[in-house]
Design a protein around this motif. Structure first.
Motif, PDB file in Angstrom:
ATOM      1  N   UNK A 131       0.803  -1.213   0.000  1.00  0.00           N
ATOM      2  CA  UNK A 131       0.000   0.000   0.000  1.00  0.00           C
ATOM      3  C   UNK A 131       0.840   1.268   0.000  1.00  0.00           C
ATOM      4  N   UNK A 132       2.121   1.157   0.291  1.00  0.00           N
ATOM      5  CA  UNK A 132       2.969   2.354   0.331  1.00  0.00           C
ATOM      6  C   UNK A 132       3.382   2.740  -1.090  1.00  0.00           C
ATOM      7  N   UNK A 133       3.693   4.023  -1.257  1.00  0.00           N
ATOM      8  CA  UNK A 133       4.136   4.483  -2.571  1.00  0.00           C
ATOM      9  C   UNK A 133       4.936   5.770  -2.420  1.00  0.00           C
ATOM     10  N   UNK A 134       6.145   5.760  -2.935  1.00  0.00           N
ATOM     11  CA  UNK A 134       6.996   6.949  -2.983  1.00  0.00           C
ATOM     12  C   UNK A 134       7.118   7.640  -1.628  1.00  0.00           C
ATOM     13  N   UNK A 135       7.540   6.897  -0.640  1.00  0.00           N
ATOM     14  CA  UNK A 135       7.805   7.473   0.673  1.00  0.00           C
ATOM     15  C   UNK A 135       9.061   8.338   0.602  1.00  0.00           C
ATOM     16  N   UNK A 136       9.164   9.358   1.446  1.00  0.00           N
ATOM     17  CA  UNK A 136      10.320  10.262   1.379  1.00  0.00           C
ATOM     18  C   UNK A 136      11.623   9.532   1.708  1.00  0.00           C
TER      19      UNK A 136
ATOM     20  N   UNK B 274      16.101   2.290   3.901  1.00  0.00           N
ATOM     21  CA  UNK B 274      15.412   3.353   3.196  1.00  0.00           C
ATOM     22  C   UNK B 274      14.154   2.727   2.594  1.00  0.00           C
ATOM     23  N   UNK B 275      13.042   3.475   2.535  1.00  0.00           N
ATOM     24  CA  UNK B 275      11.755   2.873   2.165  1.00  0.00           C
ATOM     25  C   UNK B 275      11.566   2.684   0.663  1.00  0.00           C
ATOM     26  N   UNK B 276      12.431   1.899   0.075  1.00  0.00           N
ATOM     27  CA  UNK B 276      12.304   1.447  -1.304  1.00  0.00           C
ATOM     28  C   UNK B 276      12.406  -0.069  -1.324  1.00  0.00           C
ATOM     29  N   UNK B 277      11.620  -0.712  -2.185  1.00  0.00           N
ATOM     30  CA  UNK B 277      11.691  -2.164  -2.352  1.00  0.00           C
ATOM     31  C   UNK B 277      11.578  -2.889  -0.996  1.00  0.00           C
ATOM     32  N   UNK B 278      10.546  -2.530  -0.244  1.00  0.00           N
ATOM     33  CA  UNK B 278      10.393  -3.109   1.090  1.00  0.00           C
ATOM     34  C   UNK B 278       9.998  -4.583   1.033  1.00  0.00           C
TER      35      UNK B 278
END
Length: 292
Positions: free
Chosen positions: A6-11, A55-59
């Motif tokens: 559900x997440x998308x493009x977090x800082x 970092x919040x990418x590819x979680x």
């Protein structure tokens, strides 16, 4: 494996102001982007099992890769579903079959959001005592219990043939730069390749996370890791080498250096270990020599 993110493009970055001071006496204010540290709580069958600093990418890839390299998964088929909340702060993973059934786990699986595939936490799970294991990453990642570790012996890697140019190509790609590293000089990178083709690249605060993301990407997309080469920007101690071995990766290359113990581990398990891999040279410490 059902995946719901559900997440998308977090800082990823924060603009920070600092005082620049030079040796010749210049002193003035500047601003630049700085990485943010993101904490992801990972629940397995409703039990809080890991806290990952990243970092919040590819979680999803990070979670899948970490579960495999910690010996919790054998392959992607062990996962029934994985859910990442909209803020990227919680991952909920349901394991298939009897994974973890030996624990006295009184978790209630509840679909609190019909379209999300979420698993509600058991009311008392968060109050149970934790067994904290040694972190496997310098970013402060923690495994909070060992309930789901399989305890199965680690298998040797099956060697594959390779060409030096395949590693040199990855060194070229690393030299070309990565987006976040170019802005902050604060990330590690990892590259996944198969048959001379670059399949995936990623960055993270820690080299362990970056490697896990590459492994998790392969799991998510049914890419046979036994046929892949992975290139890391970070040094290779035993825990990094063991991640590759657990994943069945036959060739682990790095821009940096290994430890003596990592070299011994690579030799024991048949891992081809290439370090100090730059655009014009590399050092083969263990495993098969490249084809001429």
């Amino acid at each position: 494996m059902y995946i719901n993110e559900l997440y998308d493009k977090l800082p990823l970055l924060s603009a920070e102001t600092y005082t620049y001071i030079s040796r010749d006496g210049d002193c003035h204010t500047e601003s630049e982007p700085v990485l943010t540290e993101h904490i992801l709580d990972v629940y397995l069958n409703d039990r809080l099992t890991m806290k990952l600093v990243c970092i919040p990418q590819y979680l999803t890839e990070l979670v899948l890769g970490r579960l495999l390299t910690e010996g919790i998964l054998e392959d992607a088929s062990d996962v029934e579903q994985i859910y990442i909340c909209e803020h990227g702060l919680r991952a909920r993973v349901i394991l298939r079959g009897n994974k973890g059934e030996n624990e006295t786990l009184q978790a209630t699986v509840a679909d609190s959001h019909p379209q999300a595939g979420r698993v509600a936490l058991d009311g008392g799970a968060s109050r149970e005592p934790f067994t904290e294991l040694t972190p496997s990453c310098c970013t402060g990642n923690h495994i909070l219990n060992d309930y789901f570790l399989t305890g199965k012996p680690v298998k040797p890697v099956t060697p594959i043939s390779w060409k030096a140019e395949q590693v040199f190509d990855l060194a070229d790609r690393f030299h070309a730069g990565m987006p976040l590293h170019g802005q902050t000089w604060a990330t590690h990178s990892c590259f996944l390749a198969k048959d001379g083709q670059l399949l995936f690249q990623c960055e993270d605060i820690g080299r362990h996370n970056a490697l896990d993301k590459a492994i998790g990407y392969a799991l998510r997309h049914d890419i046979p890791l036994t046929e892949c080469i992975v290139y890391s920007s970070g040094r290779i101690p035993t825990d990094m080498a063991m991640k590759a071995i657990r994943a069945g990766i036959p060739i682990l290359a790095s821009k940096a250096s290994p430890t003596a113990e990592a070299i011994a581990l690579a030799k024991e398990y048949g891992l081809t270990l290439v370090c100090a891999a730059r655009r014009d040279r590399m050092k083969l410490f263990a495993g098969t020599k490249p084809e001429v």
